[in-house]
Motif scaffolding. Structure first.
Motif, PDB file in Angstrom:
ATOM      1  N   CYS A  59       2.953   6.704  -2.191  1.00 46.04           N
ATOM      2  CA  CYS A  59       1.742   7.391  -2.623  1.00 46.04           C
ATOM      3  C   CYS A  59       1.943   8.853  -2.280  1.00 46.04           C
ATOM      4  O   CYS A  59       2.268   9.185  -1.142  1.00 46.04           O
ATOM      5  N   PRO A  60       1.832   9.774  -3.232  1.00 40.18           N
ATOM      6  CA  PRO A  60       2.253  11.155  -3.006  1.00 40.18           C
ATOM      7  C   PRO A  60       1.529  11.793  -1.854  1.00 40.18           C
ATOM      8  O   PRO A  60       0.324  11.663  -1.720  1.00 40.18           O
ATOM      9  N   ASP A  61       2.274  12.486  -1.004  1.00 43.01           N
ATOM     10  CA  ASP A  61       1.694  13.194   0.137  1.00 43.01           C
ATOM     11  C   ASP A  61       2.648  14.309   0.513  1.00 43.01           C
ATOM     12  O   ASP A  61       3.619  14.092   1.206  1.00 43.01           O
ATOM     13  N   HIS A  62       2.376  15.523   0.013  1.00 41.83           N
ATOM     14  CA  HIS A  62       3.295  16.596   0.315  1.00 41.83           C
ATOM     15  C   HIS A  62       2.675  17.643   1.222  1.00 41.83           C
ATOM     16  O   HIS A  62       3.192  18.730   1.366  1.00 41.83           O
ATOM     17  N   SER A  63       1.524  17.308   1.828  1.00 44.20           N
ATOM     18  CA  SER A  63       0.938  18.267   2.757  1.00 44.20           C
ATOM     19  C   SER A  63       1.640  18.158   4.096  1.00 44.20           C
ATOM     20  O   SER A  63       2.070  17.084   4.498  1.00 44.20           O
ATOM     21  N   PRO A  64       1.775  19.267   4.820  1.00 45.52           N
ATOM     22  CA  PRO A  64       2.556  19.265   6.053  1.00 45.52           C
ATOM     23  C   PRO A  64       1.836  18.562   7.188  1.00 45.52           C
ATOM     24  O   PRO A  64       0.618  18.532   7.262  1.00 45.52           O
ATOM     25  N   LYS A  86       5.570  -9.654  -1.052  1.00 46.97           N
ATOM     26  CA  LYS A  86       5.696 -10.442  -2.275  1.00 46.97           C
ATOM     27  C   LYS A  86       4.327 -10.960  -2.723  1.00 46.97           C
ATOM     28  O   LYS A  86       3.962 -10.892  -3.898  1.00 46.97           O
ATOM     29  N   ASP A  87       3.556 -11.491  -1.771  1.00 48.45           N
ATOM     30  CA  ASP A  87       2.222 -11.990  -2.106  1.00 48.45           C
ATOM     31  C   ASP A  87       1.338 -10.872  -2.643  1.00 48.45           C
ATOM     32  O   ASP A  87       0.599 -11.059  -3.613  1.00 48.45           O
ATOM     33  N   LEU A  88       1.435  -9.711  -2.007  1.00 46.59           N
ATOM     34  CA  LEU A  88       0.600  -8.594  -2.435  1.00 46.59           C
ATOM     35  C   LEU A  88       1.023  -8.098  -3.816  1.00 46.59           C
ATOM     36  O   LEU A  88       0.185  -7.753  -4.655  1.00 46.59           O
ATOM     37  N   TYR A  89       2.332  -8.087  -4.069  1.00 37.88           N
ATOM     38  CA  TYR A  89       2.828  -7.708  -5.393  1.00 37.88           C
ATOM     39  C   TYR A  89       2.238  -8.621  -6.466  1.00 37.88           C
ATOM     40  O   TYR A  89       1.752  -8.162  -7.494  1.00 37.88           O
ATOM     41  N   ASP A  90       2.268  -9.924  -6.211  1.00 31.01           N
ATOM     42  CA  ASP A  90       1.698 -10.878  -7.175  1.00 31.01           C
ATOM     43  C   ASP A  90       0.204 -10.631  -7.358  1.00 31.01           C
ATOM     44  O   ASP A  90      -0.321 -10.705  -8.472  1.00 31.01           O
ATOM     45  N   TRP A 115       1.594   1.728  -3.732  1.00 29.15           N
ATOM     46  CA  TRP A 115       0.422   0.873  -3.605  1.00 29.15           C
ATOM     47  C   TRP A 115       0.160   0.533  -2.139  1.00 29.15           C
ATOM     48  O   TRP A 115      -0.985   0.559  -1.683  1.00 29.15           O
ATOM     49  N   LEU A 116       1.225   0.228  -1.410  1.00 25.66           N
ATOM     50  CA  LEU A 116       1.071  -0.134  -0.006  1.00 25.66           C
ATOM     51  C   LEU A 116       0.549   1.044   0.812  1.00 25.66           C
ATOM     52  O   LEU A 116      -0.313   0.889   1.672  1.00 25.66           O
ATOM     53  N   TYR A 142      -7.114  -3.269  -4.147  1.00 28.30           N
ATOM     54  CA  TYR A 142      -5.909  -3.356  -4.968  1.00 28.30           C
ATOM     55  C   TYR A 142      -6.183  -3.633  -6.445  1.00 28.30           C
ATOM     56  O   TYR A 142      -5.312  -3.392  -7.283  1.00 28.30           O
ATOM     57  N   HIS A 143      -7.362  -4.136  -6.767  1.00 28.18           N
ATOM     58  CA  HIS A 143      -7.707  -4.330  -8.176  1.00 28.18           C
ATOM     59  C   HIS A 143      -8.603  -3.230  -8.715  1.00 28.18           C
ATOM     60  O   HIS A 143      -8.831  -3.175  -9.917  1.00 28.18           O
ATOM     61  N   PHE A 144      -9.117  -2.362  -7.841  1.00 27.37           N
ATOM     62  CA  PHE A 144     -10.097  -1.374  -8.283  1.00 27.37           C
ATOM     63  C   PHE A 144      -9.694   0.030  -7.849  1.00 27.37           C
ATOM     64  O   PHE A 144      -9.225   0.842  -8.656  1.00 27.37           O
ATOM     65  N   TYR A 145      -9.839   0.328  -6.565  1.00 26.88           N
ATOM     66  CA  TYR A 145      -9.690   1.714  -6.120  1.00 26.88           C
ATOM     67  C   TYR A 145      -8.291   2.283  -6.377  1.00 26.88           C
ATOM     68  O   TYR A 145      -8.152   3.403  -6.885  1.00 26.88           O
ATOM     69  N   ILE A 146      -7.253   1.527  -6.024  1.00 28.71           N
ATOM     70  CA  ILE A 146      -5.899   2.070  -6.187  1.00 28.71           C
ATOM     71  C   ILE A 146      -5.515   2.215  -7.658  1.00 28.71           C
ATOM     72  O   ILE A 146      -5.000   3.275  -8.053  1.00 28.71           O
TER      73      ILE A 146
END
Length: 449
Positions: A59-64, A86-90, A115-116, A142-146
């Motif tokens: 998940c992008p994070d380029h702040s110092p 694996k479970d979370l991927y499914d 995602w993680l 994982y089904h909504f916010y992300i």
């Protein structure tokens, strides 16, 4: 819905949460071009989750200076955690929004670290144990916010790619249209937080910020005697459109470091709950350069309809419908990307509103002495602020019947304008810049109808 006034707590404020996060979630932050890190995934993971040999993206994070998770250990040293990935991927791939945001199973696999990482950040934000999430919490995260955040991130990337290096790039305005109580404000709060963690300067704004002053609202009521839809704030006609245009134009010009402006806020507790514009001395500052403006409202994207159509719903809507004609030039023209939360039955708003009042009053009692809770409440005390405070203090507040009366002033507009919004989309919206999210009575995403 009232705006999210305060900036989200910095990640460091969340790092002391009991849900500190498993080691496999950590990843060095990257420049926002999403530079690919060296792959350290075991063959067992790649075989189970079916990703390619490409390195996972964070998940992008380029702040110092951000340290959001403990140092990474290789999955091969933690077989139990590999299984959970694996479970979370499914589980992620089974979500109803994956296809709608343009993700395939392969793309999910390639970006699983992202995602993680986002899941870890959201869990910390809401003080959840990410290793022991309930089914409802997993769905919401994982089904909504992300998925919605990843879609927004892609929208921002595409927006900024239209400009040449050295150009002043205006912030992308993302409109979020959804009925009251549908979870819009918490979604916007979460998106704003994730943008900031990702190093993108964002701000939030609500149509509520532009309500008429108390004096002007009284004048509107007096000009429309007997019209319950214009007696109180809410419907088209109860906003200061010129003021909103000036504010949005100024915000979109915050393209350089050092630029700053105050944004208006509305005090819903003033005058016994009738409300008034807050004193400018308490308006928050917004600094440039801005990349994202999250602009939310219950009636964003509503289009005026033929007079006979609105009269058939409620004759009082005629004036509201006439007022709505000016709203496109005031608001919708600023919005480039749209999120529309779609409900199946407007009467759900009654129950949602009552649930939110009860929930927030409990949270006031439970969290008022908690430093994190004080920040949390700045975001979640989103409407009927005086009412929530009274209930939290054990004082009699607005009855359920009174809440229903308040909400009933919005229902004619829902019944009149939502069908067109759902069928045609907001004014000026393009299919590739419109995300429609069907939700159920529990405010969770559904497969599109």
């Amino acid at each position: 819905m009232a705006p999210l006034h305060a900036a989200p707590p910095p990640p460091s404020a969340c790092s002391s949460s009991p849900a500190a996060g498993p080691a496999f979630l950590a990843r060095p932050h990257h420049h926002h071009r999403r530079a690919v890190a060296a792959s350290c995934c075991s063959p067992a993971v790649t075989a189970a989750a079916a990703p390619s040999r490409k390195a996972f993206l964070s998940c992008p994070d380029h702040s110092p200076g951000r340290a959001l998770a403990p140092p990474r250990v290789t999955p091969s040293s933690s077989p139990a955690l590999v299984a959970s990935v694996k479970d979370l991927y499914d589980f992620i791939c089974s979500g109803p929004l994956v296809d709608r945001i343009g993700y395939t199973k392969e793309k999910v696999a390639e970006s699983i670290d992202r995602w993680l990482r986002c899941g870890s950040q959201i869990a910390r934000l809401f003080r959840l144990n990410e290793l022991q999430l309930s089914e409802a919490e997993k769905v919401r995260i994982y089904h909504f916010y992300i998925p919605v955040f990843l879609w927004c991130e892609d929208q921002v990337t595409e927006h900024r790619a239209k400009y040449k290096e050295g150009d002043d790039i205006p912030p992308l305005v993302i409109g979020v249209s959804a009925p009251q109580g549908s979870g819009k404000t918490t979604l916007v709060f979460t998106l704003d937080y994730l943008f900031r963690v990702a190093g993108r300067n964002s701000t939030t704004l609500s149509i509520d910020d532009f309500y008429l002053t108390a004096k002007e609202q009284n004048e509107l009521r007096d000009r429309n005697p007997g019209n319950a839809l214009l007696e109180l704030r809410g419907n088209a006609g109860s906003h200061d459109l010129q003021f909103s245009v000036e504010t949005l134009e100024s915000l979109t010009k915050l393209t350089k470091e050092g630029m700053k402006m105050k944004v208006p806020r509305y005090d819903k507790s003033a005058f016994g709950g009738r409300g008034d514009r807050a004193d400018p001395s308490v308006w928050p500052d917004v600094e440039g350069p801005l990349e994202v403006i999250l602009f939310e409202g219950w009636m964003l994207g509503f289009k005026p309809l033929p007079n006979e159509v609105v009269k058939a719903v409620d004759p009082q809507l005629e004036v509201v419908n006439k007022n709505l004609e000016a709203y496109y030039n005031a608001w919708d023209r600023f919005i480039e990307s749209w999120i529309v939360i779609k409900i199946r039955e407007p009467n759900c708003v009654f129950q949602w509103r009552l649930q939110v009042i009860t929930r927030l009053s409990k949270q006031v009692r439970c969290r008022i002495h908690d430093n994190y809770g004080l920040q949390f409440l700045k975001f979640l005390l989103v409407f009927l602020q005086a009412e929530i405070a009274m209930r939290a203090d054990g004082k009699p507040g607005m009855s359920d019947e009174e809440v229903m009366d308040f909400v009933s002033r919005y229902l004619p507009a829902y019944h009149a304008y939502l069908p067109t919004l759902y069928k045609e989309g907001p004014n000026g919206s393009k299919p590739e810049q419109l995300l429609v999210i069907d939700i159920d009575e529990g405010r969770n995403p559904l497969w599109g109808s």
